[in-house]
Structures are given as structure tokens and as C-alpha cells.
Scaffold this active site. Structure first.
Site, PDB file in Angstrom:
ATOM      1  N   SER A  38       0.786  -1.230   0.000  1.00 10.30           N
ATOM      2  CA  SER A  38       0.000   0.000   0.000  1.00 10.30           C
ATOM      3  C   SER A  38       0.815   1.277   0.000  1.00 10.30           C
ATOM      4  O   SER A  38       0.317   2.325  -0.417  1.00 10.30           O
ATOM      5  CB  SER A  38      -0.955   0.005   1.191  1.00 10.30           C
ATOM      6  OG  SER A  38      -0.239  -0.045   2.412  1.00 10.30           O
ATOM      7  N   HIS A  93      -5.909  -3.937  -1.385  1.00  6.57           N
ATOM      8  CA  HIS A  93      -5.733  -2.843  -2.343  1.00  6.57           C
ATOM      9  C   HIS A  93      -5.810  -3.333  -3.785  1.00  6.57           C
ATOM     10  O   HIS A  93      -5.195  -2.737  -4.678  1.00  6.57           O
ATOM     11  CB  HIS A  93      -4.401  -2.136  -2.097  1.00  6.57           C
ATOM     12  CG  HIS A  93      -4.404  -1.268  -0.880  1.00  6.57           C
ATOM     13  ND1 HIS A  93      -4.876   0.030  -0.900  1.00  6.57           N
ATOM     14  CD2 HIS A  93      -4.017  -1.512   0.399  1.00  6.57           C
ATOM     15  CE1 HIS A  93      -4.757   0.561   0.318  1.00  6.57           C
ATOM     16  NE2 HIS A  93      -4.244  -0.359   1.121  1.00  6.57           N
ATOM     17  N   LYS A 108     -12.480  -0.462   1.189  1.00  6.51           N
ATOM     18  CA  LYS A 108     -11.746   0.291   0.173  1.00  6.51           C
ATOM     19  C   LYS A 108     -12.574   0.313  -1.118  1.00  6.51           C
ATOM     20  O   LYS A 108     -13.576   1.018  -1.189  1.00  6.51           O
ATOM     21  CB  LYS A 108     -10.348  -0.295  -0.006  1.00  6.51           C
ATOM     22  CG  LYS A 108      -9.489  -0.192   1.258  1.00  6.51           C
ATOM     23  CD  LYS A 108      -8.087  -0.604   1.041  1.00  6.51           C
ATOM     24  CE  LYS A 108      -7.202  -0.634   2.266  1.00  6.51           C
ATOM     25  NZ  LYS A 108      -7.595  -0.061   3.505  1.00  6.51           N
TER      26      LYS A 108
END
Length: 389
Positions: free
Chosen positions: A182, A210, A241
């Protein structure tokens, strides 16, 4: 007693501030979106993990409203007592199908998911081999287990092989890696990792927080991108996310792994169930992901545009094609000052410094979203250019 402790803590806080490492929390007075209001100013948001722009998507918000009427606000219970609704089981089934895994267990966060895996599956007879840049939740989860702990340099396959050889006497060997790191936006070399895992009889675990939703041809993450979905034993991820940005996490894995987690994983057994409104809205998000790739294409276009223009402008950005774009600054105080200057110019970003990244590698981590327009991207580039003037 606390009088002395107060002064000690104040000294530590003063040291953090003087080093330029203080991390203030800016208050947003609007819904999370590509444009938000901060301290009364309308600014473009380039620091959220809102990759697909779903945090305020009208259809997702409507699904959440309907879920409140249908399922209520909260469960007031853990799963094995009276905290399991039909919507939880449906989401687990849908996530399993989407990710190509046998089963899924929901958690209140991916931090909890990572915290619940290692001590459940591994003990002193076993070994876990972890990438040096893995997320803090993986590091903390490993610490909770009694397994032998080995670490290899970021994406270094020769070191991974050496660590696997060191662990040759272990009963079980588990390789764990972020799918996307990340702070850098780099992708793990999953095909090479799976090759080594098969050679040395190890399991593979990937935290794909991610990536799921937008990486890979159909957004199913780094295992899909590398063509190794059937070779991965455990995938952990978040609903916080790309998948709507609320909260919640999951472990998708082999059936027997999930069955054992339901019986012995402490964050699962002793934490309240995921709020039904989040579970229900997440089902709507999976519908969107499975029926349209438009948001993924906009995200890829915005990412390519920003990376290209920032490179042309002479900024030091880490290479890649992920929508995490680290603009390398080096000095922590300078990164913080640049972030403040960008906010004045209408671009909301955050400077990252130690302990989030190593000393001397401070950066501004720009995060692109499908909700950004090409004009938004160009405005961000121009603001960066202005900070040098």
C-alpha cells in the site's frame, strides 16, 4: 500516578511534533467522494481508498437504506450466538464465488481477519514466511501465533526460497504477502511465489485489500491478474476500500480453513457481527462489479494519465500502473509542508512519513479514483507543479 505519565506522554508528543511526524486528523463535513469539504473549503480528494467511487454511489446508498428497513441497524451479538442473518451467509457465498474460493468468513475488519488467521492455523510446530513490507495487521497477527517467524526482503524470491529452506523441518509452512503493497503500489510476484510454495510444500496467503474490485481483467484481484487463483490457499481483504469504503473484512479460503476459523478464530468468535446494512450494501456492490467494468476502465485511464503527466513534469514517482502513486519527497517535514500547500491549492493529499514508511522515504501518496474526471487529474498535476514555484 497519571501526573507523571501525563508529562512523559506530553514529551513524546512534543518530540513527534518537532520531528514533523505529527499526523493531524482533518475533519470532512461532506460524504466521502472525489470532492469533499475540509475546514469549509471544497477540495479534490486524492487520498481516499475510494478506488471505484462507490462510497457515495446513489445505488449503493439506496441499497443501504433499504437494508436498514429490512434487517435493522445492528446485531448486538457475535456470530455463533445470535448474530448470523441470512444476509451474512449470502454475502459470504457471493464473495467466495467472486474470488473463486471455496468458502468465506466475514470479520469486522481486515485487520481482524489477519489477526485471526495465524494463531488458528499455526503453532510452535509450524513456520510463517512473511514479506518485509506486509501490512501491520499481518505483522501483528503473526505475533499472536507461536509459529516460527521468518521474513524475506520485499518481493525477493531468492530470499523467500532461502527462508523456505530454513523452515524445511516445520510441520506447516505458510507464505504470506500483500497482493499490493500500500505504500508503494507494487504488486507481489504471485506466480513466482506459488511456484516456490509448490516446490517446498507451503501454503500461500494473500492480503488483497488494495486490489479486489479493480485489479485483474474482471476486478477479482492479484490472483486473477497473475492467473493463480486456484493456487492460493487464503485470501484476506476488506469491504472498506474499493468495495464501498464502509468497513468489514473477510477471509476467503479452502473450506476446511474457513470451518476451523469459525470454531477457533478469536476476532470472529468474540467480535460483533458485521452490521447487516454493510453486508446488504456489499451485495449490491458485487452486482455492480459483475455487470459492468466501466468504473475499472475509468480508474485505469485516470491512473495512466496522472502517472504520465507527473513523470513529464519531473516528479519522482515510483513506477507501476496501480492507482496508488507515491510521489517521493524524502524529508518528512517537507512532505507535510507540501501536503499543506496542496490543500491550499484545493488538492487534498497526505504526507506519509516514519513510522508508516522508513526514515528518509517520506512521500505524498496520491490515490486515484474512478470518480475523478480527467480535468480533476490535470488540476492535481498542475497543483503539484505550483508547489515547486
Amino acid at each position: 500516578m497519571f501526573t507523571n505519565v501525563r508529562q512523559q506522554l506530553r514529551t513524546t508528543l512534543d518530540e513527534i511534533t518537532e520531528a514533523g511526524l505529527l499526523k493531524p486528523e482533518r475533519v470532512i463535513s461532506t460524504p466521502q467522494s472525489s470532492q469533499v469539504s475540509v475546514a469549509g473549503r471544497e477540495v479534490l480528494n486524492f487520498c481516499a481508498n475510494n478506488y471505484l467511487g462507490l462510497a457515495d454511489d446513489p445505488t449503493v446508498v439506496e441499497a443501504a437504506k433499504q437494508a436498514l428497513d429490512r434487517w435493522g441497524f445492528g446485531m448486538a451479538s457475535v456470530r455463533f450466538i445470535c448474530g448470523t442473518q441470512e444476509v451474512h451467509k449470502e454475502l459470504e457465498s457471493r464473495l467466495s464465488g467472486f474470488l473463486g474460493m471455496e468458502d468465506t468468513v466475514l470479520y469486522s475488519s481486515c485487520f481482524d481477519a489477519n489477526g485471526g488467521v495465524f494463531e488458528t492455523l499455526l503453532d510452535a510446530q509450524d513456520a510463517v514466511i512473511s514479506d518485509a513490507l506486509n501490512h501491520a495487521s499481518i505483522i501483528d497477527g503473526i505475533r499472536l501465533s507461536k509459529a516460527q517467524r521468518l521474513r524475506y526482503a520485499n518481493r525477493d524470491m531468492s530470499e523467500l526460497e532461502a527462508r523456505l529452506k530454513e523452515a524445511s523441518e516445520a510441520r506447516r509452512r505458510l507464505i504470506v504477502t500483500d497482493g499490493v503493497f500500500s505504500m508503494d503500489g507494487y504488486l507481489a510476484p504471485l506466480r513466482d511465489i506459488c511456484d516456490l510454495a509448490e516446490q517446498y510444500d507451503a501454503m500461500v496467503m494473500v492480503d488483497d485489500s488494495h486490489a479486489v474490485g479493480f485489479v485483474g481483467p474482471t476486478g477479482r484481484g492479484t490472483p486473477e491478474l497473475h492467473g493463480v487463483t486456484d493456487r492460493i490457499d487464503i485470501i484476506t481483504g476488506t469491504l472498506g476500500k474499493a468495495l464501498g469504503g464502509a468497513s468489514g473484512g473477510y477471509v476467503s479460503a479452502r473450506k476446511e480453513i474457513c470451518e476451523l476459523l469459525r470454531q477457533r478464530s478469536r476476532p470472529y468468535l468474540f467480535s460483533n457481527s458485521l452490521a447487516p446494512v454493510i453486508a446488504s450494501a456489499s451485495l449490491r456492490i458485487l452486482d455492480l462489479l459483475e455487470t459492468s467494468g466501466d468504473a475499472r476502465e475509468r480508474l485505469r485511464s485516470n491512473t495512466a494519465r496522472f502517472r504520465s503527466e507527473m513523470t513529464k513534469a519531473g516528479f519522482d514517482i515510483l513506477p507501476g500502473d496501480h492507482p496508488i502513486v507515491p510521489v517521493m519527497i524524502g524529508d518528512a517535514a517537507e512532505a507535510a509542508a507540501m501536503a499543506e500547500r496542496l490543500l491550499d491549492l484545493g488538492i487534498y493529499v497526505i504526507g506519509f512519513s516514519y513510522p508508516v514508511v522508513p526514515h528518509g522515504q517520506a512521500r505524498i501518496r496520491v490515490q486515484l479514483s474512478a470518480a475523478h474526471s480527467p480535468e480533476d487529474v490535470d488540476r492535481a498535476v498542475q497543483a503539484f507543479i505550483q508547489t515547486r514555484g
